[in-house]
Motif scaffolding. Structure first.
Motif, short mmCIF file in Angstrom:
data_model
loop_
_atom_site.label_atom_id
_atom_site.label_comp_id
_atom_site.label_asym_id
_atom_site.label_seq_id
_atom_site.Cartn_x
_atom_site.Cartn_y
_atom_site.Cartn_z
N THR A 158 0.79 -1.25 0.14
CA THR A 158 0.15 -0.21 0.13
C THR A 158 0.74 1.10 -0.05
O THR A 158 2.07 1.24 0.68
CB THR A 158 -0.89 0.04 1.30
N ASP A 159 0.29 2.30 -0.57
CA ASP A 159 0.96 3.63 -0.39
C ASP A 159 -0.15 4.49 -0.39
O ASP A 159 -1.50 4.07 -0.82
CB ASP A 159 1.87 3.70 -1.69
N LYS A 160 0.11 5.95 -0.05
CA LYS A 160 -0.90 6.88 0.10
C LYS A 160 -1.65 7.00 -1.38
O LYS A 160 -1.04 6.77 -2.28
CB LYS A 160 -0.63 8.34 0.49
N PHE A 161 -2.84 7.31 -1.34
CA PHE A 161 -3.62 7.54 -2.30
C PHE A 161 -2.91 8.61 -3.46
O PHE A 161 -2.88 8.18 -4.57
CB PHE A 161 -5.05 8.04 -2.18
N GLU A 162 -2.42 9.72 -3.02
CA GLU A 162 -1.97 10.65 -3.75
C GLU A 162 -0.58 10.23 -4.10
O GLU A 162 0.13 10.88 -5.33
CB GLU A 162 -1.84 11.96 -2.90
N HIS A 163 0.01 9.22 -3.54
CA HIS A 163 1.18 8.46 -4.44
C HIS A 163 0.88 7.51 -5.38
O HIS A 163 1.44 7.44 -6.47
CB HIS A 163 2.11 7.84 -3.08
N VAL A 164 -0.09 6.76 -5.20
CA VAL A 164 -0.48 5.54 -5.98
C VAL A 164 -1.03 6.49 -7.30
O VAL A 164 -1.00 6.06 -8.49
CB VAL A 164 -1.47 4.65 -5.60
N PHE A 165 -1.96 7.42 -7.08
CA PHE A 165 -2.28 8.21 -8.22
C PHE A 165 -1.62 9.58 -8.15
O PHE A 165 -2.27 10.56 -7.61
CB PHE A 165 -3.71 8.15 -8.09
N VAL A 166 -0.51 9.81 -8.90
CA VAL A 166 0.42 10.97 -8.78
C VAL A 166 -0.56 12.08 -9.56
O VAL A 166 -0.62 12.20 -10.66
CB VAL A 166 1.65 10.75 -9.39
N LYS A 167 -1.12 12.89 -8.57
CA LYS A 167 -1.85 14.06 -9.22
C LYS A 167 -1.68 15.31 -8.38
O LYS A 167 -2.35 15.80 -7.65
CB LYS A 167 -3.42 13.68 -9.24
N ASP A 168 -0.27 15.70 -8.31
CA ASP A 168 0.09 16.76 -7.53
C ASP A 168 -0.40 17.94 -8.17
O ASP A 168 -0.27 19.07 -7.28
CB ASP A 168 1.74 16.84 -7.23
N THR A 169 -0.99 18.09 -9.26
CA THR A 169 -1.19 19.39 -9.72
C THR A 169 -2.86 19.79 -9.27
O THR A 169 -3.62 20.69 -9.67
CB THR A 169 -1.31 19.60 -11.20
N HIS A 170 -3.43 18.43 -8.72
CA HIS A 170 -4.79 18.44 -8.28
C HIS A 170 -5.12 19.39 -6.93
O HIS A 170 -4.47 19.07 -6.09
CB HIS A 170 -5.31 17.17 -8.05
N TYR A 171 -5.80 20.49 -7.01
CA TYR A 171 -6.21 21.48 -6.19
C TYR A 171 -6.29 20.80 -4.88
O TYR A 171 -5.66 20.98 -3.75
CB TYR A 171 -6.88 22.47 -6.43
N ARG A 172 -7.61 20.17 -4.81
CA ARG A 172 -8.03 19.58 -3.65
C ARG A 172 -8.65 18.32 -3.84
O ARG A 172 -9.38 18.13 -4.44
CB ARG A 172 -8.94 20.60 -2.97
N GLN A 173 -8.30 17.17 -3.07
CA GLN A 173 -8.94 16.07 -3.21
C GLN A 173 -9.66 15.69 -1.95
O GLN A 173 -9.71 16.24 -0.98
CB GLN A 173 -7.63 15.06 -3.06
N ALA A 174 -10.87 14.68 -2.27
CA ALA A 174 -11.60 14.32 -1.54
C ALA A 174 -10.89 13.95 -0.29
O ALA A 174 -9.95 12.93 -0.23
CB ALA A 174 -12.44 13.11 -1.98
N GLU A 175 -11.50 14.34 1.18
CA GLU A 175 -10.75 14.01 2.23
C GLU A 175 -10.51 12.77 2.70
O GLU A 175 -9.49 12.37 3.18
CB GLU A 175 -11.42 14.93 3.51
N LYS A 176 -11.63 12.09 2.26
CA LYS A 176 -11.52 10.64 2.70
C LYS A 176 -10.38 9.89 1.88
O LYS A 176 -9.75 8.84 2.22
CB LYS A 176 -12.75 9.89 2.38
N LEU A 177 -9.98 10.33 0.73
CA LEU A 177 -8.91 9.92 -0.03
C LEU A 177 -7.54 10.28 0.50
O LEU A 177 -6.53 9.52 0.07
CB LEU A 177 -9.14 9.99 -1.65
N GLN A 178 -7.30 11.49 1.05
CA GLN A 178 -6.12 11.98 1.28
C GLN A 178 -5.65 11.10 2.23
O GLN A 178 -5.90 10.87 3.44
CB GLN A 178 -6.41 13.55 1.79
N GLY A 179 -4.28 10.60 1.95
CA GLY A 179 -3.39 10.01 2.74
C GLY A 179 -3.98 8.60 2.90
O GLY A 179 -3.35 7.81 3.77
N THR A 180 -5.13 8.15 2.49
CA THR A 180 -5.37 6.80 2.71
C THR A 180 -4.73 5.81 2.05
O THR A 180 -4.39 6.08 0.94
CB THR A 180 -6.93 6.97 1.94
#
Lengths: 146, 270, 389
Positions: free
Chosen positions: B96-118
């Motif tokens: 497992t890795d954090k959602f924002e690492h598995v789906f590299v979308k660092d230009t995305h302004y704000r992600q749904a909170e439940k996904l952040q760091g999941t």
């Protein structure tokens, strides 16, 4: 001949070195391997003895390439109708449980060093008695037939 | 690839490289290369009957926090995956890795909170157009007829071209002996599964979609572990009747780095 | 002819002994790596190629650089290169041998290297790289030795050599093109995924190769009666200057594409290499000093080499060539390969530092190349001096 002394002595040393294996082993009779038959739960091997002696590695490679690359059958049937698993670890070693006796003896004698056991696991001494019995093989067959 | 382009390529092959090289070019486009991704650029028209794939429901893993780890443990214990403590040398088939690492979308302004760091499960994507298969100089990595990207560890020379080629970080190299011990003197493979081999030093390894279990009619270990929660679906993507096709039709799914053209066979429900 | 390699001054033998010592130490290091695995290096699952492959890539360029001597001499009948063309061919031999050694050093299972031939895979660029590198080695061995041998005998080289010489010219281009394709064909690595990769490789190769050759030629002039000739030197300076400028032009193109388009994944690696890349509040910049120095040294080197030419100063010429060579070595022998792995597929950064063992093996490969080069050049220079060529 110019420098004959040096040349001849160097030649002698050279001949001595290249023939080292001959005179080092001279007089020591090498015992050919004596193999024990495996436990008698399977009456015959997957091929005849002569073929297995000369070409078991070819067979193992065939199994590997067929199963791994072509999703070939995991089980085969001997001419006598015995089902076996086409696998070194789960097939061959389920009868020939003693790796030392079965593999190493001849490999040492013929000075070949295959690297099978770098990855594959040999049966442990307890396992030789307990696991990989017929039951387990039959279980897998049922799954396939289903 | 349409016909014109194909003809152009053929012509280019003849013109640029001469007759000898051109025959090599043709070999490249047929036969030998059939297993590589080049086929999937459209050169061969037939569509494979089977393409195994997986759908991972991230929500289910958020609901059942320990489930991902249980899947990983099931996978790693069955496949004798060594546990290297040093992150540089780690071998991971499923992890497992954090959602924002598995789906590299660092230009995305704000992600749904439940996904952040999941934590999200990651594994080999068994791409329909796998770069690793294309680059392997010995065909130690190959694509099987059922769509599984498989490996022959006997043949791998450890050049690690596939690691450079894999856009998903799914390939692991045995930097040290996987049968060795850690600093505390414990074996890296905690408990050997004696019905499966280990790997050896200096070869690359990765998830094989449990090809050995599929062959005897079992599901991949992680799928079986998650079955009770309906968290992972597994099946033939090319069979419209399969359960997984049903899921893909009904749910909104995403894949990792889809723009690369690798056509991953692992889908995620977010 | 080979006997010339066994007749040398004290300095020659001391130099050979030094190289052998480095090789011995590196051999011990390799024994460590062979038994314990590539885990003794600084490579990791994120940066899965390190110093070995980056050196390999750079040296392919050095090997291809010999083309800049062979081509004018044989294709355009540029007589001034008559004395040094053989040096270019022999440098290619040493460089390709080093390339092959670096590849073997990088393999996890070196004993299985022949699987590449046993299971030929034309869809893999590495397969073609194996073919072009070994082919180039064979071509240079053949041409170099045949030509030198005919000089030794005081005759013109046989006609059958000619086709091989002509073949070696496009072949030199192919080795570096194919090597660039190793990288440029990977969809997930944005720093490498650029059509300008092969042209840039060639530009830097045509600067670095002749630069190294000119340095060695100047050293030979110092210590032997061998003379390169002013015309040849001037021509080499022109070649090096143009190639180096084109290399920097290509680099500028890369920068423009990345930073004007503001395309994130095109900027990340350049940020990491030249300015430092920020991730989760941490700055990763372990290669920044080297990469910045590479640009500065390279630009100064180009300025100096032009000055050296107008002042006819051999010292300045040597220094400027060394600067250009160093600049290109850092750029391609370090940043190009290592940078491509940053960021990793998860957007994270792992920094790579080579270990002592890795450096030892790398030094030993360079020493082996040096040894091969020394022996070949010793033979070539001895023959040339003996025949008054």
């Amino acid at each position: 001949m110019y420098g004959s002394g040096r040349i001849i002595s160097a030649l002698l040393v050279f001949v001595g070195l290249v023939t080292f294996p001959i005179w080092y082993n001279a007089g020591k009779a090498q015992q050919p391997p004596v193999l024990q038959m495996p436990a008698a739960e399977h009456p015959e091997c997957v091929r005849d003895v002569l073929y297995m002696r000369t070409s078991h590695m070819v067979l193992l490679n065939e199994w590997r390439d067929d199963i791994l690359r072509k999703s070939g059958p995991r089980f085969g049937v001997t001419t006598g109708g015995v089902r076996y698993e086409r696998s070194l670890q789960k097939g061959c070693m389920s009868c020939h449980r003693d790796k030392q006796n079965f593999c190493a003896q001849c490999h040492v004698y013929t000075a070949v060093d295959p690297n099978c056991w770098d990855c594959h696991l040999e049966p442990t001494s307890e396992e030789a008695l307990l696991s990989w019995t017929n039951e387990e093989v039959i279980l897998n067959e049922e799954v396939i037939l289903k | 690839m349409n016909k014109d382009r194909r003809d152009f390529l053929k012509l280019a092959g003849v013109t640029v490289a001469g007759i000898g090289a051109s025959s090599a070019f043709h070999a490249l486009l047929s036969g030998e290369a059939a297993a590589s991704g080049l086929r999937r650029a459209g050169v061969v028209k037939t569509k494979a009957e089977t393409r195994l794939g997986m759908v991972i429901d991230i929500n289910k893993f958020i609901e059942h926090r320990g489930l991902a780890q249980r899947c990983i443990d099931a996978c790693h214990s069955i496949h004798n995956v060594p546990d290297f403590a040093n992150p540089d040398h780690q071998v991971k088939w499923l992890w497992t890795d954090k959602f924002e690492h598995v789906f590299v979308k660092d230009t995305h302004y704000r992600q749904a909170e439940k996904l952040q760091g999941t934590p999200v499960l990651a594994l080999c994507n068994h791409c329909d157009n796998p770069p690793c298969v294309r680059v392997c100089p010995t065909r130690a990595t190959f694509k099987k007829a059922d769509g599984v990207v498989a490996m022959d560890y006997h043949r791998c020379i450890g050049c690690r071209f596939c690691m450079a080629a894999c856009p998903y970080g799914a390939r692991n190299f045995n930097w040290l002996d996987p049968r060795g011990k850690n600093e505390r003197g414990n074996p890296l493979i905690r408990k050997l599964n004696r019905r499966y081999p280990t790997r050896t030093i200096g070869v690359v390894e990765k998830c094989n979609f449990c090809a050995h279990r599929l062959a005897v009619g079992e599901l991949p270990a992680c799928v079986e572990e998650a079955a009770a929660y309906e968290a992972i679906f597994f099946g033939n993507l090319n069979d419209p009747q399969s359960a997984i096709s049903q899921v893909l039709r009904e749910k909104f799914t995403i894949t990792r780095r889809g723009s690369l053209g690798t056509r991953p066979s692992i889908f995620y429900i977010v | 002819m080979i006997e010339k390699a066994f007749q040398g001054s004290k300095g020659y033998w001391i130099w050979i002994a030094c190289l052998l010592a480095v090789i011995a130490v590196g051999g011990w290091c390799y024994a460590q790596q062979f038994t314990h695995g590539l885990g003794v290096t600084g490579m990791s699952r994120d940066v899965s190629w390190g110093l070995y492959i980056s050196q390999f890539t750079f040296l392919v360029g050095v090997a291809a650089g010999g083309l800049m001597l062979v081509l004018p001499y044989y294709l355009h009948n540029y007589k001034a290169f008559g004395r040094i063309t053989i040096l270019g061919e022999f440098m290619a031999i040493a460089a390709v041998v080093m390339c092959l050694m670096f590849i073997i050093a990088d393999l996890g299972q070196p004993m299985r290297a022949f699987n590449v031939i046993l299971h030929p895979s034309p869809q893999s660029i590495m397969f073609w790289d194996m073919i072009v590198l070994n082919g180039y080695l064979a071509l240079n061995l053949l041409c170099g030795w045949a030509i030198l041998h005919s000089e030794y005998k005081g005759v013109k080289y046989a006609n059958w050599v000619k086709p091989f010489i002509y073949l070696s010219i496009p072949w030199a281009v192919s080795i570096h093109t194919v090597t660039a394709f190793l990288y440029a064909g990977l969809p997930g690595r944005d720093y490498w995924l650029t059509a300008i990769m092969a042209p840039r490789f060639l530009a830097s190769a045509f600067a670095a190769g002749p630069a190294l050759l000119l340095i060695i030629a100047l050293v030979l002039e110092r210590n032997t009666l061998f003379r390169v000739g002013q015309m040849a030197k001037d021509k080499l300076v022109t070649i090096i200057t143009y190639a180096a400028i084109i290399n920097f032009f290509f680099l500028a193109c890369e920068f423009f594409v990345a930073y004007y388009s503001q395309y994130p994944s095109k900027m990340y690696t350049k940020d990491y290499l030249f300015f430092g890349l920020e991730r989760d509040g941490l700055i990763f910049n372990n290669l920044v000093p080297y990469m910045q120095a590479s640009v500065v040294i390279g630009v100064i080197g180009i300025a100096l080499i032009l000055m050296a030419r107008s002042r006819k100063s051999d010292l300045l010429l040597g220094v400027s060539c060394a600067m250009i060579f160093l600049s290109l070595w850092i750029d391609k022998g370090l940043g190009m390969v290592l940078g491509g792995f940053v960021p990793n597929p998860f957007g994270q950064v792992t920094q790579y530092y080579p270990t002592i063992i890795e450096l030892g093996i790398t030094a030993a490969v360079w020493a082996t190349g040096g040894l091969i080069l020394t022996i070949l050049y010793k033979v070539a220079i001895s023959v040339k001096l003996e025949k008054g060529l």
